[in-house]
Design a protein around this motif. Structure first.
Motif, PDB file in Angstrom:
ATOM      1  N   LEU A  63       0.879  -0.964  -0.230  1.00  0.00           N
ATOM      2  CA  LEU A  63       0.116   0.012  -0.693  1.00  0.00           C
ATOM      3  C   LEU A  63       0.966   1.153  -0.225  1.00  0.00           C
ATOM      4  CD1 LEU A  63      -3.222  -0.443   2.522  1.00  0.00           C
ATOM      5  CD2 LEU A  63      -3.041  -0.764  -0.073  1.00  0.00           C
ATOM      6  N   ALA A  64       0.486   2.739  -0.354  1.00  0.00           N
ATOM      7  CA  ALA A  64       0.946   3.670   0.120  1.00  0.00           C
ATOM      8  C   ALA A  64      -0.378   4.918  -0.212  1.00  0.00           C
ATOM      9  CB  ALA A  64       1.575   4.087  -1.342  1.00  0.00           C
ATOM     10  N   ILE A  65       0.554   5.590   0.870  1.00  0.00           N
ATOM     11  CA  ILE A  65      -0.657   6.976   1.223  1.00  0.00           C
ATOM     12  C   ILE A  65       0.085   7.990  -0.624  1.00  0.00           C
ATOM     13  CG2 ILE A  65      -1.367   8.923   2.332  1.00  0.00           C
ATOM     14  CD1 ILE A  65      -0.178   7.588   4.945  1.00  0.00           C
ATOM     15  N   SER A  66      -1.574   8.499  -1.313  1.00  0.00           N
ATOM     16  CA  SER A  66      -0.909   8.976  -2.141  1.00  0.00           C
ATOM     17  C   SER A  66      -2.440  10.310  -2.327  1.00  0.00           C
ATOM     18  CB  SER A  66      -1.234   8.372  -3.360  1.00  0.00           C
ATOM     19  OG  SER A  66      -0.682   8.593  -4.604  1.00  0.00           O
ATOM     20  N   TYR A  67      -2.046  10.632  -3.392  1.00  0.00           N
ATOM     21  CA  TYR A  67      -3.510  11.972  -3.272  1.00  0.00           C
ATOM     22  C   TYR A  67      -4.324  11.634  -4.656  1.00  0.00           C
ATOM     23  CZ  TYR A  67       0.896  13.973  -1.817  1.00  0.00           C
ATOM     24  OH  TYR A  67       2.222  14.423  -0.713  1.00  0.00           O
ATOM     25  N   PRO A  68      -5.836  12.070  -4.902  1.00  0.00           N
ATOM     26  CA  PRO A  68      -6.781  11.246  -5.388  1.00  0.00           C
ATOM     27  C   PRO A  68      -6.355  11.603  -6.604  1.00  0.00           C
ATOM     28  CG  PRO A  68      -7.344  12.330  -3.155  1.00  0.00           C
ATOM     29  CD  PRO A  68      -6.134  12.144  -3.262  1.00  0.00           C
ATOM     30  N   LYS A  69      -6.751  12.785  -7.129  1.00  0.00           N
ATOM     31  CA  LYS A  69      -6.243  13.547  -8.741  1.00  0.00           C
ATOM     32  C   LYS A  69      -5.252  12.697  -9.005  1.00  0.00           C
ATOM     33  CE  LYS A  69      -8.526  18.714  -8.580  1.00  0.00           C
ATOM     34  NZ  LYS A  69      -9.048  17.928  -6.900  1.00  0.00           N
ATOM     35  N   GLN A  70      -4.216  12.360  -8.213  1.00  0.00           N
ATOM     36  CA  GLN A  70      -2.706  11.805  -8.856  1.00  0.00           C
ATOM     37  C   GLN A  70      -2.985  10.058  -9.312  1.00  0.00           C
ATOM     38  OE1 GLN A  70      -0.129  12.922 -10.246  1.00  0.00           O
ATOM     39  NE2 GLN A  70      -0.669  14.630  -9.249  1.00  0.00           N
ATOM     40  N   VAL A  71      -3.959   9.845  -8.489  1.00  0.00           N
ATOM     41  CA  VAL A  71      -4.966   8.128  -8.633  1.00  0.00           C
ATOM     42  C   VAL A  71      -5.575   8.557  -9.938  1.00  0.00           C
ATOM     43  CG1 VAL A  71      -6.139   6.551  -7.878  1.00  0.00           C
ATOM     44  CG2 VAL A  71      -4.711   7.574  -6.927  1.00  0.00           C
ATOM     45  N   ILE A  72      -6.203   9.245  -9.927  1.00  0.00           N
ATOM     46  CA  ILE A  72      -6.742   9.346 -11.165  1.00  0.00           C
ATOM     47  C   ILE A  72      -6.298   9.350 -12.645  1.00  0.00           C
ATOM     48  CG2 ILE A  72      -9.088  10.722 -12.674  1.00  0.00           C
ATOM     49  CD1 ILE A  72     -10.202  12.113 -10.002  1.00  0.00           C
ATOM     50  N   LEU A  73      -5.948  10.412 -12.641  1.00  0.00           N
ATOM     51  CA  LEU A  73      -4.453  10.750 -14.343  1.00  0.00           C
ATOM     52  C   LEU A  73      -3.443   9.287 -14.234  1.00  0.00           C
ATOM     53  CD1 LEU A  73      -2.965  14.523 -13.212  1.00  0.00           C
ATOM     54  CD2 LEU A  73      -4.930  13.369 -14.548  1.00  0.00           C
ATOM     55  N   SER A  74      -3.116   9.064 -13.184  1.00  0.00           N
ATOM     56  CA  SER A  74      -2.796   7.211 -13.175  1.00  0.00           C
ATOM     57  C   SER A  74      -3.188   6.158 -13.769  1.00  0.00           C
ATOM     58  CB  SER A  74      -1.835   6.908 -12.290  1.00  0.00           C
ATOM     59  OG  SER A  74      -0.650   7.962 -11.623  1.00  0.00           O
ATOM     60  N   ARG A  75      -5.002   6.823 -13.373  1.00  0.00           N
ATOM     61  CA  ARG A  75      -5.456   5.535 -14.265  1.00  0.00           C
ATOM     62  C   ARG A  75      -5.522   5.712 -15.412  1.00  0.00           C
ATOM     63  NH1 ARG A  75      -6.585   0.626 -11.233  1.00  0.00           N
ATOM     64  NH2 ARG A  75      -7.279  -0.797 -13.337  1.00  0.00           N
ATOM     65  N   GLY A  76      -5.913   7.398 -15.869  1.00  0.00           N
ATOM     66  CA  GLY A  76      -5.969   7.278 -17.475  1.00  0.00           C
ATOM     67  C   GLY A  76      -4.564   6.955 -18.351  1.00  0.00           C
ATOM     68  N   GLU A  77      -3.534   7.184 -17.389  1.00  0.00           N
ATOM     69  CA  GLU A  77      -2.149   6.321 -18.089  1.00  0.00           C
ATOM     70  C   GLU A  77      -2.089   4.667 -18.464  1.00  0.00           C
ATOM     71  OE1 GLU A  77       0.855   8.235 -16.684  1.00  0.00           O
ATOM     72  OE2 GLU A  77      -0.071  10.738 -17.518  1.00  0.00           O
ATOM     73  N   ASN A  78      -3.217   4.121 -17.515  1.00  0.00           N
ATOM     74  CA  ASN A  78      -3.042   2.425 -17.416  1.00  0.00           C
ATOM     75  C   ASN A  78      -2.485   2.233 -16.372  1.00  0.00           C
ATOM     76  OD1 ASN A  78      -5.267   2.511 -19.424  1.00  0.00           O
ATOM     77  ND2 ASN A  78      -3.782   2.705 -21.097  1.00  0.00           N
ATOM     78  N   ILE A  79      -2.445   2.951 -15.816  1.00  0.00           N
ATOM     79  CA  ILE A  79      -1.257   2.326 -14.299  1.00  0.00           C
ATOM     80  C   ILE A  79      -2.134   1.928 -13.714  1.00  0.00           C
ATOM     81  CG2 ILE A  79       0.210   2.731 -12.728  1.00  0.00           C
ATOM     82  CD1 ILE A  79       0.977   5.386 -14.220  1.00  0.00           C
ATOM     83  N   PRO A  80      -2.430   0.498 -12.902  1.00  0.00           N
ATOM     84  CA  PRO A  80      -3.457  -0.256 -12.288  1.00  0.00           C
ATOM     85  C   PRO A  80      -3.284   0.226 -11.200  1.00  0.00           C
ATOM     86  CG  PRO A  80      -1.342  -1.615 -13.166  1.00  0.00           C
ATOM     87  CD  PRO A  80      -1.566  -0.678 -13.390  1.00  0.00           C
ATOM     88  N   VAL A  81      -3.880   1.332 -10.635  1.00  0.00           N
ATOM     89  CA  VAL A  81      -3.909   1.354  -8.818  1.00  0.00           C
ATOM     90  C   VAL A  81      -5.469   1.823  -8.213  1.00  0.00           C
ATOM     91  CG1 VAL A  81      -1.261   1.323  -8.631  1.00  0.00           C
ATOM     92  CG2 VAL A  81      -2.970   3.912  -9.302  1.00  0.00           C
TER      93      VAL A  81
END
Length: 337
Positions: free
Chosen positions: A98-116
């Motif tokens: 697990l990691a602590i991260s930032y919601p908007k970064q999670v959304i942007l990562s998903r847009g780049e097909n990063i599976p988190v």
């Protein structure tokens, strides 16, 4: 004859005692073996923080100190990352649970097909607010026209300010943005900029005010920017599929840690101060004020600690799409569990 009978009786009594003793010893050995087999071996569980230990992590160290992780069968390693983006990378590649991260970064990562995806919201509203020097003559957001705003290299922060100013009736194109990187505080201290975005009300604001710099803050949520969870726990799709029992065990433990922190804020904060990073020493007074700000924002009328709302995620996805910051199509169900 009487002596002979007594001897035989004593021998039989001794043999009977030995049998009973042997049975009891065997039973104890079997019970010990059974007890040892019931002791669950602690599972290693690696969690990356968003940055160095500080007040927002108090509930984690409380969970560790109070034995809540151990009760759930976990040996949790709380790791300070080298950079703020390490969490997404290491979780996505299976190098952290697990990691602590930032919601908007999670959304942007998903847009780049990063599976988190997020598995729990830590802070329920934005800590990142626009801060302006009171002596800069900025009474309303429209007054930012012709002023300099420092930001930490992220386009999201610029678009946040643009949205706010436009909502207030100002002209965003008249603002001069200055990329100050991580020198937000230095930028406003030296008057290189009149305002900053990217600083937290529970950290930079308190530090600047302690130095005698008077600030006014503007919450993006009040000016057309959707509310977002400031920090979340993230896991990989693979981790959720194959390690969900341990993930849920961890979340149960941190909920207990949060309850402990609410009831014992000073004790929980002391635990953080004991493990502070030598490269980033903490000011106990600042961290105490920080925790006082954080606790009411980690659980409020919008939901309990760690709970998440689909509408919140949908609103942020939509906003990022409207600002042309999001690549690809992202569904809210793919970014949180």
């Amino acid at each position: 004859m009487r002596f002979k009978k007594a001897s035989i009786f004593l021998v039989m009594l001794m043999l009977f005692s030995l049998v009973l003793s042997g049975c009891a010893r065997k039973e104890n050995e079997e019970n010990n073996k059974e007890g040892q087999s019931n002791i669950k071996e602690l599972q290693e569980f690696n969690v990356l923080l968003d940055w160095y230990p500080n007040a927002v992590h108090a509930f984690l160290y409380a969970a560790e100190d109070q034995g809540y992780f151990k009760e759930e069968g976990l040996k949790v390693n709380l790791i300070t990352p080298a950079g703020t983006e390490d969490g997404i990378k290491l979780v996505a590649t299976g190098k952290a649970d697990l990691a602590i991260s930032y919601p908007k970064q999670v959304i942007l990562s998903r847009g780049e097909n990063i599976p988190v995806k997020s598995v729990g919201a830590i802070v329920r509203t934005s800590l990142n607010q626009l801060m302006v020097r009171r002596d800069a003559g900025i009474k309303t957001l429209k007054d930012l026209e012709g002023k300099k705003v420092g930001f930490p290299s992220f386009e999201i922060d610029k678009e946040t300010v643009n949205t706010m100013v436009k909502e207030a009736g100002g002209e965003p194109s008249k603002i001069e943005f200055v990329d100050v990187g991580y020198e937000l505080m230095a930028g406003i201290e030296t008057k290189r900029v009149d305002a900053i975005i990217g600083g937290y009300i529970n950290h930079e604001k308190i530090l600047l005010e302690k130095q005698g710099i008077q600030l006014d803050t503007f919450n993006p949520v009040d000016y057309g920017v959707p509310n977002n969870y400031e920090l979340v726990f993230i896991a990989s799709d693979e981790g959720i599929k194959n390690n969900n029992d341990n993930i849920q065990a961890f979340l149960r433990a941190v909920k207990k840690g949060f309850e402990y922190t609410k009831n014992n804020p000073d004790k929980a904060l002391d635990l953080v101060l004991k493990v502070q990073n030598e490269s980033f020493p903490l000011d106990a007074e600042i961290e105490k004020k920080s925790l006082e700000i954080l606790l009411p924002l980690m659980e409020d009328q919008s939901g309990d600690f760690l709970s998440q709302d689909e509408e919140n995620w949908n609103n942020n996805i939509k906003w990022l799409q409207e600002k042309s910051l999001l690549k690809g199509k992202v569904d809210s169900k793919s970014v949180f569990q």
